[in-house]
Scaffold this active site. Sequence first.
Site, mmCIF file in Angstrom:
data_model
loop_
_atom_site.group_PDB
_atom_site.id
_atom_site.type_symbol
_atom_site.label_atom_id
_atom_site.label_comp_id
_atom_site.label_asym_id
_atom_site.label_seq_id
_atom_site.Cartn_x
_atom_site.Cartn_y
_atom_site.Cartn_z
ATOM 1 C CB SER A 155 -0.881 0.030 1.252
ATOM 2 O OG SER A 155 -1.554 1.272 1.337
ATOM 3 C CE1 TYR A 168 -4.110 -1.935 4.874
ATOM 4 C CE2 TYR A 168 -3.299 0.300 4.559
ATOM 5 C CZ TYR A 168 -3.766 -0.898 4.031
ATOM 6 O OH TYR A 168 -3.873 -1.051 2.660
HETATM 7 P P1 NAD Z 1 -11.819 -5.616 -0.246
HETATM 8 O O1 NAD Z 1 -12.266 -5.571 1.172
HETATM 9 O O2 NAD Z 1 -12.715 -5.077 -1.306
HETATM 10 O O3 NAD Z 1 -11.423 -7.117 -0.611
HETATM 11 C C1 NAD Z 1 -10.632 -7.888 0.248
HETATM 12 C C2 NAD Z 1 -10.932 -9.356 0.036
HETATM 13 O O4 NAD Z 1 -10.067 -10.093 0.917
HETATM 14 C C3 NAD Z 1 -12.368 -9.745 0.409
HETATM 15 O O5 NAD Z 1 -12.914 -10.564 -0.603
HETATM 16 C C4 NAD Z 1 -12.211 -10.501 1.736
HETATM 17 O O6 NAD Z 1 -13.198 -11.510 1.923
HETATM 18 C C5 NAD Z 1 -10.820 -11.097 1.548
HETATM 19 N N1 NAD Z 1 -10.188 -11.425 2.843
HETATM 20 C C6 NAD Z 1 -10.159 -10.695 3.974
HETATM 21 N N2 NAD Z 1 -9.511 -11.350 4.938
HETATM 22 C C7 NAD Z 1 -9.107 -12.522 4.416
HETATM 23 C C8 NAD Z 1 -8.406 -13.638 4.912
HETATM 24 N N3 NAD Z 1 -7.989 -13.699 6.185
HETATM 25 N N4 NAD Z 1 -8.149 -14.677 4.073
HETATM 26 C C9 NAD Z 1 -8.580 -14.656 2.793
HETATM 27 N N5 NAD Z 1 -9.284 -13.625 2.269
HETATM 28 C C10 NAD Z 1 -9.542 -12.579 3.066
HETATM 29 O O7 NAD Z 1 -10.390 -4.894 -0.245
HETATM 30 P P2 NAD Z 1 -9.591 -4.059 -1.369
HETATM 31 O O8 NAD Z 1 -9.865 -2.614 -1.133
HETATM 32 O O9 NAD Z 1 -9.820 -4.655 -2.702
HETATM 33 O O10 NAD Z 1 -8.101 -4.319 -0.878
HETATM 34 C C11 NAD Z 1 -7.339 -5.405 -1.373
HETATM 35 C C12 NAD Z 1 -5.890 -5.228 -0.952
HETATM 36 O O11 NAD Z 1 -5.395 -3.984 -1.442
HETATM 37 C C13 NAD Z 1 -5.672 -5.181 0.568
HETATM 38 O O12 NAD Z 1 -4.477 -5.857 0.883
HETATM 39 C C14 NAD Z 1 -5.541 -3.701 0.861
HETATM 40 O O13 NAD Z 1 -4.792 -3.453 2.004
HETATM 41 C C15 NAD Z 1 -4.818 -3.241 -0.400
HETATM 42 N N6 NAD Z 1 -5.001 -1.802 -0.662
HETATM 43 C C16 NAD Z 1 -6.235 -1.290 -0.886
HETATM 44 C C17 NAD Z 1 -6.372 0.068 -1.122
HETATM 45 C C18 NAD Z 1 -7.724 0.699 -1.375
HETATM 46 O O14 NAD Z 1 -7.803 1.945 -1.356
HETATM 47 N N7 NAD Z 1 -8.772 -0.057 -1.621
HETATM 48 C C19 NAD Z 1 -5.243 0.904 -1.106
HETATM 49 C C20 NAD Z 1 -4.002 0.335 -0.870
HETATM 50 C C21 NAD Z 1 -3.885 -1.033 -0.651
#
Ligand code: NAD
Length: 262
Positions: A155, A168
């Site tokens: 991230s 985080y």
């Molecule tokens: P999201 O919540 O839309 O999707 C996350 C998915 O991970 C979900 O389907 C959830 O069921 C699954 N999940 C959660 N815990 C789990 C576990 N223990 N085992 C297996 N699956 C699990 O999230 P997103 O926004 O798409 O984020 C995805 C990744 O990107 C994350 O690692 C997040 O930190 C990173 N990220 C997101 C953003 C953002 O702005 N959305 C920014 C930077 C980084």
Amino acid sequence: MVEEQKYLSIGELFDLSGKVAIVTGGASGIGFACAKRLAEAGAAVLIADLNSGAGKQKTKELTTADYKAAFVKCDVTQGPQITNMVNTAVKTFGGLDIIVNNAGRYPKKLITEMDVKAWDRVMDINFKGVFLCCLRASQQMIKQERGGSIINIASASAFHPTIGFTAYDSSKAGVWMLTRTLAVELAPHKIWVNSISPGPIQTEGCSSPEDITFNKRRLNRILMGRIGRPDEIANVVLFLASRASSFITGSDIVTDAGWTLT
Ligand code: NAD
């Protein structure tokens, strides 16, 4: 996975036919966008997620469109479930070439309100979960002797502190260094390890009214003036999974429209 490379056409660079990919947290948001992009490029994709309902539904979306995809329930905090995930990829599609370690959570809690349980929960999913998946996937890739590509979703928060995200931000900084160290250790096996550091991306995981207000407040610090889309991260994943990135390992690609510069 990336052999010493001659000059390739655009089509050849991005063709993942015959490759097998796992995407953790692939049932939603950035993870599903990655699964779809890799499948479009010809890979067989195993979506691994805690959420079986959404995972099966999203997998069906891909198979209905004639892409090669399957689902396995997996909690990335649980070693035996990760072993089962890798074994399922091998049994279903014949091996493992690419893993996108994307599953993660971003609960907001001030350090003054934090307890050890809340800290551990974030670290277990975002940091230890990535380690466990890298461990098990690299063991399989080493056994196959055909290299591989590990792509960790870190991230921009790894480089840019935000109030309320102590656990985080720390977990994602850990993913960044884990990526670099594993790149060094796994290079002799032709396993390339990179990470992507997304800035604010609109996903299911950050669609509550509170999240939307939070992101709106950040808009004036994003040089492109908008929140990103999941497929804009998936395109970078495709690049790192493909032969277009044949001279890259141990790198992090900040994909944040300039957010960390401001
Ligand atoms: P999201 O919540 O839309 O999707 C996350 C998915 O991970 C979900 O389907 C959830 O069921 C699954 N999940 C959660 N815990 C789990 C576990 N223990 N085992 C297996 N699956 C699990 O999230 P997103 O926004 O798409 O984020 C995805 C990744 O990107 C994350 O690692 C997040 O930190 C990173 N990220 C997101 C953003 C953002 O702005 N959305 C920014 C930077 C980084």
